[in-house]
Design an enzyme around this catalytic site. Structure first.
Site, PDB file in Angstrom:
ATOM      1  N   SER A  31       0.823  -1.213   0.000  1.00 54.10           N
ATOM      2  CA  SER A  31       0.000   0.000   0.000  1.00 54.10           C
ATOM      3  C   SER A  31       0.858   1.264   0.000  1.00 54.10           C
ATOM      4  CB  SER A  31      -0.957  -0.012   1.195  1.00 54.10           C
ATOM      5  OG  SER A  31      -0.238  -0.171   2.393  1.00 54.10           O
ATOM      6  N   ASP A  82      10.805   0.699  -1.808  1.00 51.68           N
ATOM      7  CA  ASP A  82       9.824  -0.280  -1.351  1.00 51.68           C
ATOM      8  C   ASP A  82       9.420   0.035   0.098  1.00 51.68           C
ATOM      9  OD1 ASP A  82       8.168  -2.481  -1.285  1.00 51.68           O
ATOM     10  OD2 ASP A  82       9.748  -3.966  -1.627  1.00 51.68           O
ATOM     11  N   GLY A  83       8.397  -0.627   0.562  1.00 52.55           N
ATOM     12  CA  GLY A  83       7.962  -0.506   1.947  1.00 52.55           C
ATOM     13  C   GLY A  83       8.506  -1.658   2.770  1.00 52.55           C
ATOM     14  N   ALA A  84       8.007  -1.805   3.998  1.00 56.71           N
ATOM     15  CA  ALA A  84       8.406  -2.921   4.870  1.00 56.71           C
ATOM     16  C   ALA A  84       7.335  -3.118   5.927  1.00 56.71           C
ATOM     17  CB  ALA A  84       9.750  -2.625   5.538  1.00 56.71           C
ATOM     18  N   LYS A  95       9.992  -8.171   5.634  1.00 61.14           N
ATOM     19  CA  LYS A  95       9.167  -7.863   4.464  1.00 61.14           C
ATOM     20  C   LYS A  95       8.433  -9.129   4.033  1.00 61.14           C
ATOM     21  CE  LYS A  95      10.719  -5.476   1.059  1.00 61.14           C
ATOM     22  NZ  LYS A  95       9.358  -4.901   1.037  1.00 61.14           N
ATOM     23  N   GLY A  96       7.418  -8.936   3.199  1.00 66.02           N
ATOM     24  CA  GLY A  96       6.717 -10.091   2.667  1.00 66.02           C
ATOM     25  C   GLY A  96       5.277 -10.190   3.102  1.00 66.02           C
ATOM     26  N   GLY A  98       2.954  -8.654   1.910  1.00 63.97           N
ATOM     27  CA  GLY A  98       2.200  -8.707   0.652  1.00 63.97           C
ATOM     28  C   GLY A  98       2.575  -9.910  -0.206  1.00 63.97           C
ATOM     29  N   GLU A 104      11.326  -9.121  -4.204  1.00 67.06           N
ATOM     30  CA  GLU A 104      11.851  -7.928  -3.515  1.00 67.06           C
ATOM     31  C   GLU A 104      13.304  -8.124  -3.118  1.00 67.06           C
ATOM     32  OE1 GLU A 104       7.576  -6.420  -1.739  1.00 67.06           O
ATOM     33  OE2 GLU A 104       8.839  -7.635  -0.467  1.00 67.06           O
TER      34      GLU A 104
HETATM   35  C1  5RP Z   1       5.262  -6.834   0.291  1.00 63.40           C
HETATM   36  C2  5RP Z   1       6.037  -6.088   1.294  1.00 63.40           C
HETATM   37  C3  5RP Z   1       5.535  -4.729   1.672  1.00 63.40           C
HETATM   38  O1  5RP Z   1       6.554  -3.809   1.474  1.00 63.40           O
HETATM   39  C4  5RP Z   1       5.139  -4.746   3.114  1.00 63.40           C
HETATM   40  O2  5RP Z   1       4.180  -5.764   3.308  1.00 63.40           O
HETATM   41  C5  5RP Z   1       4.563  -3.392   3.547  1.00 63.40           C
HETATM   42  O3  5RP Z   1       3.308  -3.208   2.970  1.00 63.40           O
HETATM   43  P1  5RP Z   1       2.433  -1.899   3.200  1.00 63.40           P
HETATM   44  O4  5RP Z   1       3.152  -0.786   2.505  1.00 63.40           O
HETATM   45  O5  5RP Z   1       1.123  -2.246   2.564  1.00 63.40           O
HETATM   46  O6  5RP Z   1       2.316  -1.666   4.670  1.00 63.40           O
HETATM   47  O7  5RP Z   1       7.032  -6.511   1.816  1.00 63.40           O
HETATM   48  O8  5RP Z   1       5.739  -8.131   0.118  1.00 63.40           O
END
Ligand code: 5RP
Length: 219
Positions: A31, A82-84, A95-96, A98, A104
């Site tokens: 997200s 990327d996010g985490a 991470k992961g 999603g 990633e």
């Molecule tokens: C996907 C990830 C995302 O970066 C992690 O889940 C963070 O998601 P969000 O930005 O929705 O909080 O690792 O595999």
């Protein structure tokens, strides 16, 4: 827009400062990344091609008018954004959430600079409150789960989910991760493990944290 969503958007705007016009760009999943893609769509930098970590991000990038290319044709990337799910003071990550952890990790390892953007709720002293995702080969699902139990975790199969690579994911609860690099190596060595969602051997280079008090950058 909810409060957490506002913070994710603020982190995404700060991450945009690291986008280099005219350079290939690595783009993650989730997200927060969706906000980042929205920012890209609004500001329209010239990016010759994005390398995406998931089918979902690929679709969103293409809809926003950006080319998505294969990592094999891109060579080493300058910047990956990327996010985490969790971050610690050493910029080590879980991470992961999603499910895109394998792609990633590949993109992170192929990038000179990994920019991670999070809202303040993701910062922890000790990684492991968020269940640690482990992508596995289907036939090794149970044997890997038993090995994870021996390490003190409580693995649960992510129900009704397969990764973009066609693999199941085990989410491992109740791990107190005192030594993230050691645990990453140990889990990686279990036969049947594709990827563990610990990013400690290759942590983020820059961590952007958006919290109530504003946006902070850690290096
Ligand atoms: C996907 C990830 C995302 O970066 C992690 O889940 C963070 O998601 P969000 O930005 O929705 O909080 O690792 O595999």
């Amino acid at each position: 827009m909810g409060k957490q969503d506002d913070l994710k958007r603020a982190a995404a705007e700060a991450a945009y400062e690291y986008v280099n016009d005219g350079e290939y760009l690595g783009v993650g999943t989730g997200s927060t990344v969706n906000h980042f893609i929205d920012v890209l769509a609004e500001r329209k930098p010239y990016i010759p091609g994005c390398v995406s970590s998931s089918k979902a991000s690929t679709e969103r990038l293409r809809t926003a008018g950006f080319d998505v290319i294969d990592l094999n044709s891109a060579g080493e990337l300058g910047v990956y954004i990327d996010g985490a799910d969790e971050t610690n003071e050493h910029l080590e990550l879980i991470k992961g959430g999603g499910g895109a952890l394998t792609r990633e990790k590949i993109i992170a390892s192929a990038s000179r600079t990994f920019i991670c953007m999070v809202d303040g709720s993701k910062q922890v002293d000790l990684l492991g409150r968020f269940p640690l995702p482990v992508e596995v080969i289907e036939m090794g699902r149970s044997s890997v789960a038993r090995a994870l139990v021996k390490l003190g975790g409580e693995p649960e199969l992510r129900n009704g989910f397969v990764s973009d690579n066609g693999n199941p994911i085990l989410d491992v609860y109740n791990l107190e991760i005192m030594n993230p690099i050691e645990l990453e190596d140990t889990i990686n060595a279990i036969p049947g493990v594709v990827t563990v969602g610990l990013f400690a051997r290759r942590p983020a280079d820059v961590l952007i944290v958006a919290a109530e008090g504003g946006v902070q950058t850690h290096k």
